[in-house]
Design a protein around this motif. Structure first.
Motif, PDB file in Angstrom:
ATOM      1  N   UNK A   1       0.854  -1.187   0.000  1.00 18.17           N
ATOM      2  CA  UNK A   1       0.000   0.000   0.000  1.00 18.17           C
ATOM      3  C   UNK A   1       0.890   1.237   0.000  1.00 18.17           C
ATOM      4  N   UNK A   2       0.875   1.986  -1.107  1.00 15.20           N
ATOM      5  CA  UNK A   2       1.760   3.150  -1.225  1.00 15.20           C
ATOM      6  C   UNK A   2       1.311   4.319  -0.362  1.00 15.20           C
ATOM      7  N   UNK A   3       0.034   4.386  -0.037  1.00 13.56           N
ATOM      8  CA  UNK A   3      -0.421   5.453   0.858  1.00 13.56           C
ATOM      9  C   UNK A   3       0.116   5.233   2.273  1.00 13.56           C
TER      10      UNK A   3
ATOM     11  N   UNK B   1      14.174   5.650 -21.503  1.00  4.07           N
ATOM     12  CA  UNK B   1      15.147   6.738 -21.463  1.00  4.07           C
ATOM     13  C   UNK B   1      15.274   7.251 -20.031  1.00  4.07           C
ATOM     14  N   UNK B   2      16.496   7.538 -19.594  1.00  2.00           N
ATOM     15  CA  UNK B   2      16.718   7.905 -18.195  1.00  2.00           C
ATOM     16  C   UNK B   2      15.953   9.161 -17.793  1.00  2.00           C
ATOM     17  N   UNK B   3      15.920  10.175 -18.646  1.00  2.00           N
ATOM     18  CA  UNK B   3      15.206  11.408 -18.297  1.00  2.00           C
ATOM     19  C   UNK B   3      13.716  11.140 -18.109  1.00  2.00           C
ATOM     20  N   UNK B   4      13.142  10.299 -18.976  1.00  2.00           N
ATOM     21  CA  UNK B   4      11.724   9.947 -18.839  1.00  2.00           C
ATOM     22  C   UNK B   4      11.489   9.215 -17.529  1.00  2.00           C
ATOM     23  N   UNK B   5      12.379   8.275 -17.214  1.00  2.00           N
ATOM     24  CA  UNK B   5      12.228   7.506 -15.978  1.00  2.00           C
ATOM     25  C   UNK B   5      12.301   8.415 -14.762  1.00  2.00           C
ATOM     26  N   UNK B   6      13.243   9.342 -14.763  1.00  2.00           N
ATOM     27  CA  UNK B   6      13.352  10.278 -13.642  1.00  2.00           C
ATOM     28  C   UNK B   6      12.082  11.118 -13.506  1.00  2.00           C
ATOM     29  N   UNK B   7      11.554  11.597 -14.628  1.00  2.00           N
ATOM     30  CA  UNK B   7      10.327  12.414 -14.585  1.00  2.00           C
ATOM     31  C   UNK B   7       9.165  11.622 -14.015  1.00  2.00           C
ATOM     32  N   UNK B   8       8.992  10.364 -14.470  1.00  2.00           N
ATOM     33  CA  UNK B   8       7.902   9.538 -13.973  1.00  2.00           C
ATOM     34  C   UNK B   8       8.066   9.273 -12.475  1.00  2.00           C
ATOM     35  N   UNK B   9       9.307   9.014 -12.066  1.00  2.00           N
ATOM     36  CA  UNK B   9       9.570   8.677 -10.677  1.00  2.00           C
ATOM     37  C   UNK B   9       9.317   9.865  -9.758  1.00  2.00           C
ATOM     38  N   UNK B  10       9.775  11.036 -10.154  1.00  2.00           N
ATOM     39  CA  UNK B  10       9.538  12.249  -9.354  1.00  2.00           C
ATOM     40  C   UNK B  10       8.042  12.515  -9.235  1.00  2.00           C
ATOM     41  N   UNK B  11       7.320  12.391 -10.335  1.00  2.00           N
ATOM     42  CA  UNK B  11       5.870  12.595 -10.312  1.00  2.00           C
ATOM     43  C   UNK B  11       5.200  11.604  -9.374  1.00  2.00           C
ATOM     44  N   UNK B  12       5.623  10.348  -9.409  1.00  2.00           N
ATOM     45  CA  UNK B  12       5.033   9.333  -8.535  1.00  2.00           C
ATOM     46  C   UNK B  12       5.275   9.655  -7.066  1.00  2.00           C
TER      47      UNK B  12
ATOM     48  N   UNK C   1       5.713  12.557  -5.761  1.00  2.00           N
ATOM     49  CA  UNK C   1       4.866  13.698  -5.415  1.00  2.00           C
ATOM     50  C   UNK C   1       3.407  13.279  -5.266  1.00  2.00           C
ATOM     51  N   UNK C   2       2.965  12.357  -6.113  1.00  2.00           N
ATOM     52  CA  UNK C   2       1.586  11.857  -6.021  1.00  2.00           C
ATOM     53  C   UNK C   2       1.323  11.202  -4.673  1.00  2.00           C
ATOM     54  N   UNK C   3       2.373  10.633  -4.066  1.00  2.00           N
ATOM     55  CA  UNK C   3       2.210   9.965  -2.779  1.00  2.00           C
ATOM     56  C   UNK C   3       2.700  10.813  -1.607  1.00  2.00           C
ATOM     57  N   UNK C   4       2.731  12.145  -1.815  1.00  2.00           N
ATOM     58  CA  UNK C   4       2.867  13.046  -0.689  1.00  2.00           C
ATOM     59  C   UNK C   4       4.185  13.757  -0.491  1.00  2.00           C
ATOM     60  N   UNK C   5       5.193  13.425  -1.272  1.00  2.00           N
ATOM     61  CA  UNK C   5       6.461  14.131  -1.108  1.00  2.00           C
ATOM     62  C   UNK C   5       6.400  15.515  -1.760  1.00  2.00           C
ATOM     63  N   UNK C   6       7.144  16.461  -1.215  1.00  2.00           N
ATOM     64  CA  UNK C   6       7.283  17.759  -1.863  1.00  2.00           C
ATOM     65  C   UNK C   6       8.091  17.594  -3.146  1.00  2.00           C
TER      66      UNK C   6
END
Length: 213
Positions: A109-111, A159-170, A172-177
């Motif tokens: 559970x990611x929440x 692509x590494x830049x795409x992976x980083x963007x997806x990871x940062x967004x994820x 943030x979606x689960x509460x990180x600044x």
């Protein structure tokens, strides 16, 4: 060699692996943010519950209380923060599942950022089990025993830049600044990514997905 494949084709390939009388375990691996869980869900949703079930490796995260005891809370997600023996044992049970037997697997559970025991039902007559996670091809601990259960393994290599963007967004979606998400993605997650990338040569397919998002 990395091959670019449309996601619809990957669903078709996954479907072709299973037969009604054969248990197939497809392992999907790659660095954090590579799209493992997204692809796993796409495959299972497309095939339906009678043909496929998703059993993520993340259900074997050690609980936060254990990570705190071990001084590992700040590197949660690193290879030493998983119960590799428990995961390998589950995959062996799933591979050797007897007719009529029901197996209950944990989810994450990611929440809550905690594993939830017994929350995924695996029926013996479902031919395809998709499992996904970071360390399916690792060489230490019980990971090789887990890998022995896989019918086929796919390594996702975006692509590494795409992976980083997806990871940062994820994150943030689960509460990180935004700052915290970037720090985690480019810090602990990236350290893990380097270890995981080194296992890619063991995969049956190294894939860059077209149309994942």
């Amino acid at each position: 060699m990395t091959t670019a494949v449309p996601i619809e084709e990957l669903v078709e390939i996954a479907a072709s692996l299973g037969t009604p009388r054969t248990r197939i375990i497809l392992g999907i691996t790659g660095a954090p943010g590579a799209g493992k869980s997204t692809l796993g869900h796409r495959i299972v949703d497309a095939l339906g519950p009678d043909k496929a079930v998703l059993v993520p490796m993340d259900g074997f995260h050690l609980a936060n209380v254990v990570l705190l005891e071990k001084g590992l809370r700040q590197v949660k997600g690193a290879i030493e923060t998983f119960d590799d023996a428990g995961y390998a044992s589950l995959l062996h049970r799933i591979r050797d599942q007897k007719p009529g037997e029901v197996i209950y697997a944990p989810s994450f559970n990611r929440d809550l950022e905690e594993p939830i025991a017994g929350s995924i039902t695996v029926h013996a007559d479902v031919p395809l089990v998709v499992t996904e996670g970071n360390y399916l091809l690792a060489e230490n601990g019980a990971w090789p025993s887990a890998r022995d259960c896989l019918t086929e393994s796919w390594f996702l290599d975006p692509e590494q830049d795409d992976r980083h963007d997806w990871l940062i967004t994820r994150h943030m979606d689960y509460g990180k600044t935004a700052e915290g998400a970037r720090h985690w993605a480019l810090g602990s997650d990236e350290d893990n990514a380097k270890l995981i990338k080194a296992t890619a040569y063991r995969a049956d397919r190294v894939i860059q997905i077209q149309g994942l998002i």
